[in-house]
Design an enzyme around this catalytic site. Structure first.
Site, PDB file in Angstrom:
ATOM      1  CG  HIS A 234     -10.640 -53.164  25.614  1.00 17.33           C
ATOM      2  ND1 HIS A 234     -10.143 -51.902  25.809  1.00 17.33           N
ATOM      3  CD2 HIS A 234     -10.491 -53.823  26.794  1.00 17.33           C
ATOM      4  CE1 HIS A 234      -9.709 -51.799  27.056  1.00 17.33           C
ATOM      5  NE2 HIS A 234      -9.906 -52.951  27.679  1.00 17.33           N
TER       6      HIS A 234
ATOM      7  CD  GLU B 179      -7.110 -49.897  26.692  1.00 19.23           C
ATOM      8  OE1 GLU B 179      -6.572 -50.920  26.229  1.00 19.23           O
ATOM      9  OE2 GLU B 179      -7.096 -49.602  27.904  1.00 19.23           O
TER      10      GLU B 179
ATOM     11  N   GLY C 225      -6.723 -56.002  33.524  1.00 16.23           N
ATOM     12  CA  GLY C 225      -5.633 -55.486  32.708  1.00 16.23           C
ATOM     13  C   GLY C 225      -4.326 -55.496  33.488  1.00 16.23           C
ATOM     14  N   GLY C 226      -3.986 -54.353  34.073  1.00 17.92           N
ATOM     15  CA  GLY C 226      -2.695 -54.172  34.743  1.00 17.92           C
ATOM     16  C   GLY C 226      -2.315 -55.300  35.690  1.00 17.92           C
TER      17      GLY C 226
ATOM     18  CB  SER D   2      -9.121 -50.118  38.649  1.00 24.29           C
ATOM     19  OG  SER D   2      -8.581 -49.123  37.796  1.00 24.29           O
TER      20      SER D   2
ATOM     21  N   GLY E 204      -7.423 -48.759  34.094  1.00 25.10           N
ATOM     22  CA  GLY E 204      -6.043 -48.320  34.305  1.00 25.10           C
ATOM     23  C   GLY E 204      -5.912 -47.083  35.176  1.00 25.10           C
TER      24      GLY E 204
ATOM     25  CG  ASN F 149      -6.806 -56.805  27.780  1.00 25.85           C
ATOM     26  OD1 ASN F 149      -5.942 -57.053  26.951  1.00 25.85           O
ATOM     27  ND2 ASN F 149      -7.627 -55.766  27.684  1.00 25.85           N
ATOM     28  CD1 TRP F 150      -2.064 -60.731  30.330  1.00 30.11           C
ATOM     29  CD2 TRP F 150      -0.568 -61.885  29.116  1.00 30.11           C
ATOM     30  NE1 TRP F 150      -1.869 -61.951  30.945  1.00 30.11           N
ATOM     31  CE2 TRP F 150      -0.960 -62.675  30.225  1.00 30.11           C
ATOM     32  CE3 TRP F 150       0.355 -62.397  28.204  1.00 30.11           C
ATOM     33  CZ2 TRP F 150      -0.451 -63.961  30.447  1.00 30.11           C
ATOM     34  CZ3 TRP F 150       0.867 -63.678  28.426  1.00 30.11           C
ATOM     35  CH2 TRP F 150       0.474 -64.450  29.542  1.00 30.11           C
ATOM     36  CE  LYS F 151      -5.863 -53.031  29.116  1.00 29.67           C
ATOM     37  NZ  LYS F 151      -6.363 -51.791  29.628  1.00 29.67           N
TER      38      LYS F 151
ATOM     39  CD  GLU G 114     -12.864 -53.944  30.513  1.00 29.48           C
ATOM     40  OE1 GLU G 114     -12.098 -54.479  31.302  1.00 29.48           O
ATOM     41  OE2 GLU G 114     -12.525 -53.566  29.381  1.00 29.48           O
TER      42      GLU G 114
END
Ligand code: PGA
Length: 265
Positions: free
Chosen positions: A93, A95, A235-236, A214, A175, A8-10, A169
């Site tokens: 998601h 977010e 993600g990250g 994470s 994150g 997930n490159w956000k 999640e």
């Protein structure tokens, strides 16, 4: 069934960096014993689709609107994602639930929209820190599963060849570098499996349940080994091809494991 490792490159990067990232992932994808998916920001989808053509790496969106088209400024319709070569879409998601007020009903409508055009929805659920501190994590995830998944979620996904997946999640793990213990992951994934089977019968056994929050090369192997963990939403660490491929290298073929309860299940 193979595990699915999804990136997930956000809202990061430029078109050029997205292309380079996709090239890096595609270069190592041949060795992966899992399914691979990347979800770039909308403006980078077409360029990334060109890079991924004829590679085993699938393309996904990070959201879609519930309507097939219309006067919805700034939104993206599920058919538009299909049109640029996406096969998957992340929905609900945390977010988006937090920043855009997406309630379960909206996530359910978006999931229906995705399934209608043959996209594989990855529906995200997870509790907040406060909910876990007060012991309400399974209750919260249970409500989200009941509210976010349309009737026949599993059957529709299978019938249209799209499949479908859940991503667990915990909001507090996204994150932050913090992850639940393996026992907590195992307990939640076993609970989600039970709920899926309760909602959808036998078809609930075939739904992949990803863990997200994470996930890094250093913890991927142990997280992916937990029973009922069918892959990871990253993600990250997905913004670095070497890290993403290292996580993919920790994935495995589940065989029929999703059907067998593990030591915690
Ligand atoms: P993270 O994000 O891997 O950076 O924690 C996961 C996600 O939000 O999907």
């Amino acid at each position: 069934m193979r595990q699915l490792i999804a990136g997930n490159w956000k809202m990061y990067g430029s078109c050029a960096s997205a292309v380079a990232l996709a090239q890096g992932v595609a270069a190592g994808a041949g060795d992966a014993a899992c399914d691979l998916l990347v979800c770039p920001p909308f403006p980078h989808l077409s360029a990334v689709a060109t890079v991924l053509r004829d590679t085993p790496v699938a393309l996904g969106g990070q959201d879609c609107h519930q309507a097939p088209q219309g006067a919805h400024t700034g939104d993206i319709a599920a058919p538009m994602l299909r049109d640029v070569g996406a096969t998957h879409v992340i929905l609900g998601h945390s977010e988006r639930r937090q920043n855009h007020g997406e309630i379960d009903e909206v996530v359910r409508e978006k999931t229906e929209a995705a399934l209608r055009v043959g996209l594989t929805p990855i529906v995200c659920v997870g509790e907040t820190d406060a909910q876990r501190q007060s012991g309400q994590e399974t209750e919260q995830v249970g409500w989200q599963l009941a509210g976010s998944l349309p009737q026949g979620f599993a059957a529709q996904g299978v019938a249209r060849g799209a499949g479908c997946a859940i991503a667990y999640e915990p909001c507090w793990a996204i994150g932050t570098g913090r992850t639940p213990t393996l026992e907590e992951v195992a307990a939640m994934h076993a609970f989600i499996r039970e709920e899926l089977v309760r909602q959808f019968g036998a078809a609930g056994h075939g739904i992949r349940i990803l863990y997200g929050g994470s996930v890094k090369p250093g913890n991927a192997r142990e997280l992916l080994a937990v029973p009922h963990v069918g892959g990871a939403l990253v993600g990250g660490a997905s913004l670095n091809p070497a890290d993403f491929l290292a996580i993919a290298a920790a994935a495995r073929d589940l065989g029929d494991e999703v059907r067998t309860p593990g030591p915690w299940g």
